[in-house]
Scaffold this motif. Structure first.
Motif, short mmCIF file in Angstrom:
data_model
loop_
_atom_site.label_atom_id
_atom_site.label_comp_id
_atom_site.label_asym_id
_atom_site.label_seq_id
_atom_site.Cartn_x
_atom_site.Cartn_y
_atom_site.Cartn_z
N LEU A 1 -16.09 -85.77 -2.01
CA LEU A 1 -16.14 -84.38 -1.59
C LEU A 1 -17.58 -83.88 -1.64
N PHE A 2 -18.04 -83.27 -0.56
CA PHE A 2 -19.41 -82.76 -0.46
C PHE A 2 -19.43 -81.24 -0.58
N ASP A 3 -20.36 -80.75 -1.36
CA ASP A 3 -20.57 -79.30 -1.51
C ASP A 3 -21.47 -78.83 -0.38
N THR A 4 -20.87 -78.18 0.63
CA THR A 4 -21.66 -77.73 1.78
C THR A 4 -22.68 -76.67 1.37
N GLN B 1 -13.13 -79.15 12.92
CA GLN B 1 -13.91 -78.80 11.74
C GLN B 1 -14.63 -80.00 11.13
N ALA B 2 -14.06 -81.19 11.32
CA ALA B 2 -14.69 -82.41 10.81
C ALA B 2 -15.41 -83.18 11.90
N GLY B 3 -15.33 -82.69 13.14
CA GLY B 3 -15.79 -83.48 14.29
C GLY B 3 -17.27 -83.46 14.58
N ALA B 4 -18.02 -82.54 13.97
CA ALA B 4 -19.45 -82.44 14.30
C ALA B 4 -20.21 -83.72 13.97
N ALA B 5 -19.70 -84.52 13.05
CA ALA B 5 -20.40 -85.75 12.67
C ALA B 5 -20.34 -86.81 13.77
N ILE B 6 -19.35 -86.73 14.67
CA ILE B 6 -19.15 -87.79 15.66
C ILE B 6 -20.30 -87.86 16.68
N PHE C 1 -21.18 -79.54 7.01
CA PHE C 1 -20.32 -80.65 6.60
C PHE C 1 -20.52 -81.86 7.51
N GLY C 2 -20.58 -81.63 8.82
CA GLY C 2 -20.77 -82.71 9.77
C GLY C 2 -22.08 -83.45 9.57
#
Length: 393
Positions: free
Chosen positions: A97-100, A163-168, A135-136
């Motif tokens: 878990l990352f603290d944004t 919400q989790a997709g920015a990393a792609i 987060f991404g």
């Protein structure tokens, strides 16, 4: 140097990991035992760190994988705060878990980079989008660090929802050596269009998606979702109707449909399932008696219970259709002079003040009545036993 693809590492990334904020929490939690059984220690879930829920959800520990430990050390040396451990659910998977909030100082820098890299805009006052971007970037940063150290085995990163997709797109643009999977459970624009009382499915192919997203103030979020869709190596949805929706709104036909499901292995024994069903039905019967106290004039043995549940969205979750179908069913039952009673439950989290006095009164009176009857039964039973014992003597 090629990576071994036979036993890949799997990182699964979602906003709901160890964080009860939506239905995907249940989806992921349900399938964790099967995934852990398949991947073992090669499986790790990634999510944002919530200081409110994490102490109850996660048991902290040090990573045994030296490459993961080194990657985390590299991020922590740059100010990233993270929690690694075991998620305290069935299967006990590894979780990261990352603290944004620890990286908000770089938000403007990352927003500018996202615009230059993928043409994705980001308004200043959308907190949810800000969280998704930070987060991404942290997730993409971590994956880059990890695959630069672990060079022998293939790595798969599976992302749920925008919400989790920015990393792609970041993984694609940076040529990070991971295979990415993006799953949408319901398209973002589709949710808004359905909520807007439009004739959605009959006009799906005619919508100007950029215009519709802009009109609803979600163009930047839609851009993240569409970018994740097109940059992912594999794109999936959870139903055929969502696949059809994604093909028109996100402009990519899914590579596969992977339905959500429940882990029912624990109920394989028929007698156990029947016992649970009987126990649960008895509890519902008890509630219904109390709820309809004073108006209780129907036979519970000839009563059907129906349920619908979900987020408090009247149209998106089909509550309008559920209520309409109940009205039609009621009409047919009356016309047929049926003796069947239907009790329907609509279970949705919504703002409430308290229990109603009438509801509490009905339950209290019913309980008191049951306790009184039980006491009388016990007394009569004891007297019958004494009489029978004397007679036998």
């Amino acid at each position: 140097m090629s990576r071994d693809v036979r036993n890949p590492y799997l990182f699964e990334c979602a906003w709901e990991v160890a964080n009860r904020v939506g239905g995907i929490y249940t989806v992921i939690r349900t399938k964790v035992p099967v995934t852990v059984n398949e991947y073992g220690d090669r499986y790790c879930l990634i999510g944002p760190l919530s200081y409110k829920s994490a102490p109850m959800e996660v048991e902290a520990e040090e990573p045994l994988d030296p490459h993961l430990a080194a990657s985390l050390d590299a991020l922590r040396s740059q100010g990233v705060k993270a929690l690694y451990g075991r998620w305290l659910i069935e299967g006990a998977p590894h979780v990261l878990l990352f603290d944004t909030g620890s990286m908000y100082s770089r938000l403007d820098e990352w927003k500018g980079d996202l615009w230059n890299l993928a043409g994705i805009p980001s308004p200043p006052n959308d907190q949810e989008t800000n969280e998704a971007i930070v987060f991404g970037y942290i997730v993409a940063w971590f994956l880059g660090e990890y695959v630069s150290r672990q060079l022998t085995t293939a790595v798969v990163a599976h992302f749920h929802e925008w919400q989790a997709g920015a990393a792609i797109p970041l993984c694609r643009k940076r040529h990070i050596d991971v295979t990415t999977v993006f799953t949408t459970h319901a398209t973002l624009l589709g949710r808004y269009l359905c909520a807007g009382s439009v004739d959605f499915y009959n006009n799906l192919q005619y919508f100007d998606v950029d215009h519709e997203a802009g009109k609803r103030g979600i163009y930047h979020r839609y851009c993240i979702e569409r970018s994740a869709t097109h940059c992912a190596d594999v794109f999936t949805t959870v139903s055929h109707i969502t696949a059809y929706e994604a093909e028109h709104l996100l402009k990519r036909k899914p590579d596969g449909v992977v339905p959500n499901g429940l882990n029912v292995v624990k109920f394989q024994a028929i007698h156990e399932f029947q016992n649970r069903h009987a126990t649960s039905k008895a509890k519902i019967d008890e509630f219904v008696r109390g709820h309809f106290y004073g108006h209780y004039d129907f036979d519970l043995e000839n009563t059907l219970y129906m349920f619908t549940a979900g987020r408090y969205e009247y149209r998106n979750k089909g509550v309008d259709m559920f209520i309409e179908s109940l009205a039609r069913l009621n009409y047919r039952l009356q016309k047929a002079n049926s003796s069947v009673t239907v009790v329907a439950f609509i279970i949705m989290p919504a703002a409430t003040h308290s229990y109603t006095v009438e509801a509490l009164k009905g339950q209290a009176v019913t309980k008191q009545l049951r306790d009184t009857v039980t006491e009388i039964q016990n007394r009569i039973g004891a007297r019958l036993f004494e009489s029978a014992a004397r007679f036998q003597g």
